[in-house]
Design a protein around this motif. Sequence first.
Motif, short mmCIF file in Angstrom:
data_model
loop_
_atom_site.label_atom_id
_atom_site.label_comp_id
_atom_site.label_asym_id
_atom_site.label_seq_id
_atom_site.Cartn_x
_atom_site.Cartn_y
_atom_site.Cartn_z
N ALA A 81 0.82 -1.21 0.00
CA ALA A 81 0.00 0.00 0.00
C ALA A 81 0.86 1.26 0.00
O ALA A 81 0.55 2.24 -0.69
CB ALA A 81 -0.93 -0.01 1.22
N TRP A 82 1.95 1.24 0.76
CA TRP A 82 2.81 2.42 0.85
C TRP A 82 3.54 2.68 -0.46
O TRP A 82 3.60 3.82 -0.94
CB TRP A 82 3.80 2.24 2.00
N ILE A 83 4.10 1.62 -1.06
CA ILE A 83 4.80 1.79 -2.33
C ILE A 83 3.82 2.23 -3.42
O ILE A 83 4.13 3.11 -4.24
CB ILE A 83 5.50 0.47 -2.73
N GLY A 84 2.63 1.65 -3.42
CA GLY A 84 1.62 2.06 -4.40
C GLY A 84 1.21 3.51 -4.23
O GLY A 84 1.03 4.23 -5.22
N ALA A 85 1.08 3.97 -2.97
CA ALA A 85 0.73 5.36 -2.73
C ALA A 85 1.83 6.30 -3.20
O ALA A 85 1.56 7.37 -3.78
CB ALA A 85 0.43 5.57 -1.25
N ILE A 86 3.09 5.93 -2.96
CA ILE A 86 4.21 6.78 -3.40
C ILE A 86 4.25 6.87 -4.92
O ILE A 86 4.40 7.96 -5.50
CB ILE A 86 5.53 6.23 -2.84
N LEU A 87 4.12 5.72 -5.60
CA LEU A 87 4.09 5.74 -7.07
C LEU A 87 2.95 6.59 -7.59
O LEU A 87 3.11 7.37 -8.55
CB LEU A 87 3.97 4.31 -7.60
N CYS A 88 1.80 6.45 -6.96
CA CYS A 88 0.62 7.22 -7.38
C CYS A 88 0.86 8.72 -7.23
O CYS A 88 0.57 9.51 -8.13
CB CYS A 88 -0.59 6.77 -6.58
N VAL A 89 1.41 9.13 -6.10
CA VAL A 89 1.62 10.56 -5.84
C VAL A 89 2.67 11.13 -6.78
O VAL A 89 2.51 12.23 -7.32
CB VAL A 89 2.01 10.77 -4.37
N ILE A 90 3.76 10.39 -6.99
CA ILE A 90 4.83 10.89 -7.86
C ILE A 90 4.32 11.16 -9.27
O ILE A 90 4.71 12.14 -9.92
CB ILE A 90 6.00 9.89 -7.88
N VAL A 91 3.44 10.30 -9.76
CA VAL A 91 2.93 10.45 -11.12
C VAL A 91 1.75 11.41 -11.18
O VAL A 91 1.65 12.25 -12.09
CB VAL A 91 2.54 9.08 -11.70
N SER A 92 0.85 11.34 -10.21
CA SER A 92 -0.42 12.08 -10.31
C SER A 92 -0.25 13.57 -10.03
O SER A 92 -1.01 14.37 -10.61
CB SER A 92 -1.45 11.48 -9.35
N ILE A 93 0.67 13.98 -9.19
CA ILE A 93 0.79 15.40 -8.87
C ILE A 93 1.22 16.22 -10.08
O ILE A 93 0.56 17.20 -10.45
CB ILE A 93 1.72 15.62 -7.67
N PRO A 94 2.32 15.89 -10.78
CA PRO A 94 2.65 16.69 -11.97
C PRO A 94 1.62 16.59 -13.08
O PRO A 94 1.29 17.60 -13.73
CB PRO A 94 4.01 16.14 -12.41
N LEU A 95 1.08 15.38 -13.31
CA LEU A 95 0.07 15.24 -14.35
C LEU A 95 -1.22 15.95 -13.97
O LEU A 95 -1.89 16.57 -14.81
CB LEU A 95 -0.21 13.76 -14.63
N GLY A 96 -1.59 15.88 -12.69
CA GLY A 96 -2.79 16.58 -12.24
C GLY A 96 -2.65 18.08 -12.34
O GLY A 96 -3.62 18.79 -12.67
N MET A 97 -1.47 18.61 -12.09
CA MET A 97 -1.25 20.05 -12.23
C MET A 97 -1.38 20.47 -13.69
O MET A 97 -1.95 21.52 -14.00
CB MET A 97 0.11 20.42 -11.68
N THR A 153 -7.91 8.64 -9.64
CA THR A 153 -8.58 9.41 -8.58
C THR A 153 -7.69 10.52 -8.04
O THR A 153 -8.13 11.65 -7.85
CB THR A 153 -8.98 8.47 -7.43
N GLN A 154 -6.41 10.20 -7.80
CA GLN A 154 -5.51 11.20 -7.25
C GLN A 154 -5.30 12.35 -8.21
O GLN A 154 -5.24 13.52 -7.80
CB GLN A 154 -4.16 10.54 -6.92
N GLY A 155 -5.17 12.05 -9.52
CA GLY A 155 -5.02 13.12 -10.50
C GLY A 155 -6.22 14.05 -10.52
O GLY A 155 -6.08 15.27 -10.66
N LYS A 156 -7.42 13.48 -10.40
CA LYS A 156 -8.63 14.33 -10.36
C LYS A 156 -8.63 15.20 -9.13
O LYS A 156 -8.98 16.38 -9.19
CB LYS A 156 -9.87 13.44 -10.40
N TRP A 157 -8.26 14.64 -7.97
CA TRP A 157 -8.18 15.44 -6.75
C TRP A 157 -7.20 16.60 -6.93
O TRP A 157 -7.45 17.71 -6.46
CB TRP A 157 -7.76 14.57 -5.58
N VAL A 158 -6.08 16.33 -7.61
CA VAL A 158 -5.04 17.36 -7.76
C VAL A 158 -5.57 18.52 -8.60
O VAL A 158 -5.48 19.69 -8.18
CB VAL A 158 -3.77 16.75 -8.39
N TYR A 159 -6.11 18.25 -9.78
CA TYR A 159 -6.51 19.38 -10.62
C TYR A 159 -7.75 20.09 -10.08
O TYR A 159 -7.90 21.30 -10.27
CB TYR A 159 -6.67 18.96 -12.08
#
Length: 281
Positions: A81-97, A153-159
């Motif tokens: 869960a932790w590794i998946g969350a880190i991968l998700c955040v690393i990718v979703s924050i720049p793409l979501g922005m 989901t994380q990308g949608k939350w970001v933008y």
Amino acid sequence: MNARTAPPLPPSRPSRTAASLWAIVVGGVVIAATVGLRIDWSELGDVPGDVLRYSTLMFADPNWERLPRALFEMWRSISMAWIGAILCVIVSIPLGMLAAGNVGPSWVRLPLRVVFAIIRAVPEVIIALLLLTVTGLTPFTGALALGIAGIGTQGKWVYETIESAQEGASEAVRAAGGSTAEVARWALWPAVAPALMSFALYRFEINIRTSAVLGLVGAGGVGSMLANYTNFREWDTVGMLLIVVVVVTMIMDAISGAIRRRITGGPRITEKRSRHVVGIR
């Protein structure tokens, strides 16, 4: 009484035809779904007795001999869960922005939002099954599935968070001649960082619960152990595993929730500390 002094006519009643039609359509869909499942309603009365019988088998005398193994597998699920969350955040924050309306251009923003929507439409279990053919039956498969599934989901939350941020700082940076990247770095990121970090921790909480489900399809962790002992009908061990999953998940949720409250609300000032600060001033 002439036309000038005539009382106004009461407003006409609103038409409820559209609402009635929608109610009929929804009711028809529910009835069609129920009929298509071919449910044997005569067995509904046996459900409480079956639940009580299996609950007794699982929780009357749990098998605590396999507790060390269960804790180890639970730790593997948390690691996934932790590794998946880190991968998700690393990718979703720049793409979501880039997908935000006040950051990325339309030719970048719209395709990214479509990709996020497609990812959200695919369950984590399906992604794990697709990855199993490439990565095999390893915990890395579960971590990668959680990371990919969370991007939508994380990308949608970001933008959405960036679009709801106040425009004052962004306008100031633009007035000073800042580029879009500088606006995102010096105006938007400081404003939305606490909310995005809170969302990242919430993603971690979701991944902990989902990792147990991914184990059922062979992705490792406590879910695989739970599936194995369920297939062998060792209900006392299954009950012990369920207790471990519930207790550990509640503990991790409490820790993550406390961190999220600290991030979004800031440090709490106790009454003694506030009096000390007032006295110094």
